[in-house]
Structure formats: structure tokens, C-alpha cells
Write a protein that holds these residues in place. Sequence first.
Motif, PDB file in Angstrom:
ATOM      1  N   GLU A  29      -0.746   4.599  -0.613  1.00  5.49           N
ATOM      2  CA  GLU A  29       0.750   4.084   0.140  1.00  5.49           C
ATOM      3  C   GLU A  29       1.902   4.254  -0.408  1.00  5.49           C
ATOM      4  OE1 GLU A  29      -1.174  -0.391   1.777  1.00  5.49           O
ATOM      5  OE2 GLU A  29      -0.657  -0.180  -0.143  1.00  5.49           O
ATOM      6  N   HIS A  38      -9.703   0.557  -4.019  1.00  3.79           N
ATOM      7  CA  HIS A  38      -8.740  -0.242  -3.519  1.00  3.79           C
ATOM      8  C   HIS A  38      -7.202   0.437  -4.419  1.00  3.79           C
ATOM      9  CE1 HIS A  38      -5.631  -3.619  -3.872  1.00  3.79           C
ATOM     10  NE2 HIS A  38      -6.173  -3.886  -2.719  1.00  3.79           N
ATOM     11  N   GLU A  39      -7.625   0.858  -5.910  1.00  5.52           N
ATOM     12  CA  GLU A  39      -6.411   1.248  -6.383  1.00  5.52           C
ATOM     13  C   GLU A  39      -6.025   2.760  -5.819  1.00  5.52           C
ATOM     14  OE1 GLU A  39      -3.698   2.272  -9.355  1.00  5.52           O
ATOM     15  OE2 GLU A  39      -4.829   0.340  -9.103  1.00  5.52           O
ATOM     16  N   ILE A  76     -15.473  -0.596  -5.099  1.00  5.95           N
ATOM     17  CA  ILE A  76     -14.488  -1.260  -4.268  1.00  5.95           C
ATOM     18  C   ILE A  76     -13.249  -1.414  -5.102  1.00  5.95           C
ATOM     19  CG2 ILE A  76     -14.983  -3.555  -5.125  1.00  5.95           C
ATOM     20  CD1 ILE A  76     -13.756  -2.293  -1.533  1.00  5.95           C
ATOM     21  N   VAL A  77     -13.048  -1.514  -6.483  1.00  6.63           N
ATOM     22  CA  VAL A  77     -11.908  -1.619  -7.243  1.00  6.63           C
ATOM     23  C   VAL A  77     -11.254  -0.581  -7.376  1.00  6.63           C
ATOM     24  CG1 VAL A  77     -11.037  -2.367  -9.357  1.00  6.63           C
ATOM     25  CG2 VAL A  77     -13.107  -3.770  -8.490  1.00  6.63           C
ATOM     26  N   HIS A 122      -4.986  -0.283   5.602  1.00  2.00           N
ATOM     27  CA  HIS A 122      -6.079  -0.693   5.836  1.00  2.00           C
ATOM     28  C   HIS A 122      -7.256   0.019   5.210  1.00  2.00           C
ATOM     29  CE1 HIS A 122      -9.260  -3.634   7.067  1.00  2.00           C
ATOM     30  NE2 HIS A 122      -9.784  -2.898   7.446  1.00  2.00           N
ATOM     31  N   MET A 123      -8.238  -0.434   4.336  1.00  2.00           N
ATOM     32  CA  MET A 123      -9.362   0.117   3.886  1.00  2.00           C
ATOM     33  C   MET A 123     -10.638  -0.023   4.692  1.00  2.00           C
ATOM     34  SD  MET A 123     -10.571   0.589  -0.008  1.00  2.00           S
ATOM     35  CE  MET A 123     -11.100  -1.189  -0.147  1.00  2.00           C
ATOM     36  N   ILE A 169      -6.267   3.428  -2.512  1.00  2.00           N
ATOM     37  CA  ILE A 169      -5.190   3.325  -1.510  1.00  2.00           C
ATOM     38  C   ILE A 169      -3.936   2.597  -1.821  1.00  2.00           C
ATOM     39  CG2 ILE A 169      -5.239   1.697   0.636  1.00  2.00           C
ATOM     40  CD1 ILE A 169      -7.309   4.022   0.657  1.00  2.00           C
ATOM     41  N   ASP A 170      -3.801   1.891  -2.948  1.00  2.00           N
ATOM     42  CA  ASP A 170      -2.429   1.549  -3.343  1.00  2.00           C
ATOM     43  C   ASP A 170      -1.869   2.695  -3.887  1.00  2.00           C
ATOM     44  OD1 ASP A 170      -2.920  -1.240  -2.960  1.00  2.00           O
ATOM     45  OD2 ASP A 170      -3.442  -1.902  -4.931  1.00  2.00           O
TER      46      ASP A 170
END
Length: 389
Positions: free
Chosen positions: A285, A278-279, A274-275, A299-300, A281-282
Motif C-alpha cells: 500500500e 499482512h505486513e 497471516i501476520v 484488501h487481502m 500488504i501494508d
Amino acid sequence: MITLLSKIFIPKELNENEKRGAYGVLCGVVGILLNSLLFVGKFFAGLISGSIAITADAFNNLSDAGSSVVTLVGFKLAGHKPDSEHPFGHGRMEYLAGLGVSAMIIVMAVELIRDSIGKILHPAETEFSPLILGILIASILVKMYMAFYNNRVGKKLNSATIRAVATDSLSDCVTTSIVIVSLLVQHYSGLQIDGYCGVAVGVLIFAAGIGAAKDTINPLLGTPPSEEFVKQIEDITLHFDERVVGIHDLIVHDYGPGRKFISLHAEVPEEGNIVELHEVIDQLEKHLGETLDCMVTIHMDPIATQDEFVAGLKKRVAHIVKIMDENMAIHDFRVVRGEKQTNLIFDVVVPYQVKKTDVQLKEQLQSAVHELIGPEYAIVIQVDRAYVL
């Protein structure tokens, strides 16, 4: 001339939004000068000829000069930076300016039609001379040039306002041509058609105004993004990282040229870290925002990518949805197993062309899925309406 003036008055170091405003102001100033000259020339020709059609055409050019003022002001206001009362900027002022231009065109057309009907009811002789003909021919040439440069700049900036001015210039060429025909017919045949030609001029101007209004009202109300822009978003997103396996719920908010906001759901493997995801996806963006010059929120959505049973079930349900309507699609498909029942959950994206209500769609889908996989599943469906073409 516009190309030369842009080299003189528009510095190369301006950013895209600043260049947009500078081009809008430049086109507005040139439009004011040229239309004012055309008004003076045609009004003089109308006075010495006594032609309502020529006078109507002259005041049409005067309204065009006023439209250029509105365009200039609109671009200046649209370039203002966001503030506390308008955090998304003032870009839509350009659309409002275009709407103002359209309204002026329509009002002028109604006035011209009214005056021309009066000329039909009370016809009068008109004068003809080579000077009058020369003024009108010169007017057509000037308007053709204005249509050319406004269309070119409008495409360059993707500006509905400037394209509306280009369309109006083309319609002016047609209306002035009608006026010339009217003069020639009356001079050589004696037929009193000046009033009728004035009505024809007014109707053409009115139609052009309605078309220009539609081009500016649509983005104010909100329109779906172009297929090309959606394809660009999909290509960038799906080729950014192999762990981004799909996207859905794409929405593009347009607050004026250069002020787009994108939100979407990115599908990632549920078994991933998950970490790390999330990176990813950041970073996506940031990359998407810099590439397309817009703000992006992603949104993931974790989905099952290695469960063959779920993948097979999703394929069968997707087939049912396509049979109902080939433009519908599903996403967020998951199977949640509980102690007493198993929930099959998914979202279905429905185009606005589908007229069935959400309740009707849910009932039809639930019945079809139960027939396919059996009644032991509890079918939970969320209906989403499509925001893209």
C-alpha cells in the motif's frame, strides 16, 4: 513566451500540485491579455467594415477572455487544500471551470448564429481594406500560438480544461479564416455572404463548445482509469512480492488532478503466515501510494495455490465463463466442503457491455457448471461489474 514566463514566475521548488495551479493561473492571465487585445482589434475592424462576421468573431474573443478568467479562478480554487467539508480536496473545481468555459462558448455561438441570421435577412454592404485584412491575419497567428502553448501545457498537466482552451483557439483560427474568405469574396464578386459566413462561424464555435463540455463532464460523472494506468498498477503490485499472486476488484476514484484513490483486492496464498502477509500488504500500500502519488487501500484475499483439484476446477470454470463472453473473468474461487454438500463459490466480473441481468447470468453459469462437474455441488456466484476497461 509561456516557457520564459514560467521560468520567471513558477519556482522550481513547488510540488506537482502547486506547479499545476501555477501553470493554470499563468495560462489564464496570458489568455485574458491576448484575447482582450484581439477583441479590441477585431471590434475596431468590425466597426469600420460593417461586417457582422468580424464583429461576431470579435465577441468570440471577448468570450475567450471571460473563459480565461474562469480558468484562472478554477485553478486557484482547485489548489485549495482539503477541509472538513471537502475531505477529498477541491480538485474537481478544475473540471467545473472547464464546464464553465464550455458553457460560455456555447452561449456565444448561439448569439452569433442569431445575429448572423438577421444579417442574412437584412444584408448590408461591407467595407474592405488592407488594415482590416492585416488585423484578421494577425489574429490567426496569435490564436495559432495560443493553441500551441495551451495544447503543450494541457498535455504536460493532463488538464482537460487547458486542452479545451487549446481546441477553442484552433477553432478560432478556422472561424477567422472563414471571415477573411467572406470579405474577399464580397470585395471582388459583390456577393452578400457575410451573414452566411457568420452562421458558419457560429456553428463551428458551437461544435467546439460541445466537444469541450464532453471532455469536462465525463470526469465529473466518473470515467474508468486509462489502460496505461491500470497496467501500471498491475505491474507494480504483481512484481512487489512473489506472495502477491493476483489482483481483482480494482477501483480508481478520481477527485481531480493529483487526487486519485485506489482500492483493490490482492490475492495471497491461504497457507501463508497471516501476520507476514499482512505486513507485505501494508508495505505494498505504501509503495503503490508513493509511486503513483495517490491513496491506496488493499484488501487481502487468501486463495488456494497448492490444491491441484481446486486449481483444475477453477481452470474449467474459467473456460466456461470465457465461452460465454471473452471479456468476463472469475476470481475468489474456492471450494468449501460441508457435511451435507460442497459449495463451489466464485465471483464473476462482467463488463457493462453485457446486457444480461445478474439473475440471468447466474442461472446460465450455474446450469453450465453443473453440466461440467455434476449436480452434487452447490454453485454460489457473485456478479461484479467491471470498473476498469
